[in-house]
Design a protein around this motif. Structure first.
Motif, mmCIF file in Angstrom:
data_model
loop_
_atom_site.group_PDB
_atom_site.id
_atom_site.type_symbol
_atom_site.label_atom_id
_atom_site.label_comp_id
_atom_site.label_asym_id
_atom_site.label_seq_id
_atom_site.Cartn_x
_atom_site.Cartn_y
_atom_site.Cartn_z
ATOM 1 N N SER A 128 0.988 -1.452 -0.344
ATOM 2 C CA SER A 128 0.015 -0.021 0.057
ATOM 3 C C SER A 128 0.769 0.986 0.004
ATOM 4 O O SER A 128 -0.015 2.020 -0.591
ATOM 5 N N ALA A 129 1.903 0.750 0.128
ATOM 6 C CA ALA A 129 2.738 2.557 0.123
ATOM 7 C C ALA A 129 4.009 2.382 -1.689
ATOM 8 O O ALA A 129 4.699 3.604 -0.754
ATOM 9 N N ALA A 130 3.887 1.440 -1.652
ATOM 10 C CA ALA A 130 3.942 1.953 -3.524
ATOM 11 C C ALA A 130 3.385 2.828 -3.875
ATOM 12 O O ALA A 130 2.142 2.880 -4.249
ATOM 13 N N THR A 131 4.427 3.046 -4.737
ATOM 14 C CA THR A 131 4.141 4.692 -5.799
ATOM 15 C C THR A 131 4.023 4.136 -7.312
ATOM 16 O O THR A 131 5.510 3.528 -7.179
ATOM 17 N N GLU A 132 3.968 4.983 -8.333
ATOM 18 C CA GLU A 132 3.744 5.044 -9.547
ATOM 19 C C GLU A 132 4.220 5.966 -10.054
ATOM 20 O O GLU A 132 4.120 6.233 -11.237
ATOM 21 N N GLU A 133 4.920 7.071 -9.270
ATOM 22 C CA GLU A 133 5.005 8.720 -9.898
ATOM 23 C C GLU A 133 5.410 8.435 -11.503
ATOM 24 O O GLU A 133 5.871 9.434 -11.842
ATOM 25 N N HIS A 134 7.209 8.196 -11.028
ATOM 26 C CA HIS A 134 7.818 8.321 -12.068
ATOM 27 C C HIS A 134 8.187 7.346 -12.720
ATOM 28 O O HIS A 134 9.017 6.300 -13.743
ATOM 29 N N LEU A 135 6.892 6.005 -12.870
ATOM 30 C CA LEU A 135 6.799 4.793 -13.757
ATOM 31 C C LEU A 135 5.758 5.135 -15.301
ATOM 32 O O LEU A 135 5.262 5.033 -14.420
ATOM 33 N N ARG A 136 6.366 4.905 -16.272
ATOM 34 C CA ARG A 136 5.449 4.812 -17.287
ATOM 35 C C ARG A 136 5.834 3.689 -18.216
ATOM 36 O O ARG A 136 6.876 2.921 -18.332
ATOM 37 N N PHE A 137 4.064 3.074 -18.163
ATOM 38 C CA PHE A 137 4.288 1.233 -18.344
ATOM 39 C C PHE A 137 2.961 1.874 -20.166
ATOM 40 O O PHE A 137 3.202 1.989 -20.541
#
Length: 150
Positions: A128-137
């Motif tokens: 739940s602490a995971a972020t994807e702010e800098h990942l582009r899938f």
């Protein structure tokens, strides 16, 4: 690699491997875990991802930590591998400072953790602490995954 310090030469060799059109496998933790649980990732993988522009393909494997004890008892070792969705690193035009590189390394490691059973997630146990702010899938390679999974 030299443990405990940034090995710029190794990072440059990694970039050269990618520039030659080859695949580069990187263990962001920097070393193996005796228990098989994830440890905190180092930001070197982010340096390579940003400077190469290459996509990252998260891969999780587990079970191998039991091999030595099993082989001495002539038991089979179940080894598992899961592959996640490819993505690119995007700093959003920001300079890749140390804290930002670590944040992105953590985002990458959470992608690996999500592929593992909970007992192996270690430092990244709290998804739940995971972020994807800098990942582009990247878009899925198949339009209908149900057909592929049969």
């Amino acid at each position: 690699l030299r443990r405990g310090e940034a090995d710029i030469g190794a990072l440059r060799r990694g970039l050269a491997v990618l520039e030659a059109g080859n695949i580069l496998a990187v263990a962001p933790e920097g070393h193996r875990s005796n228990t098989g649980a994830l440890q905190r990732g180092h930001p070197g993988v982010v340096f390579v991802a940003i400077h190469s522009g290459a996509p990252l393909q998260p891969l999780a494997c587990w079970g191998g930590e039991k091999f030595r004890s099993n082989v001495t008892r002539l038991r089979r070792t179940d080894f598992h591998i899961r592959v996640g969705r490819p993505f690119h690193v995007d700093t959003g035009g920001k300079a890749a400072s140390g804290p930002l590189r670590q944040q992105i390394a953590d985002e990458i490691m959470y992608q690996v953790a999500a592929l593992l059973p909970p007992a192996y997630r270690g430092y990244y146990a709290d998804l739940s602490a995971a972020t994807e702010e800098h990942l582009r899938f990247d878009p899925p390679a198949f339009s209908n995954l149900r057909d592929v999974q049969r």
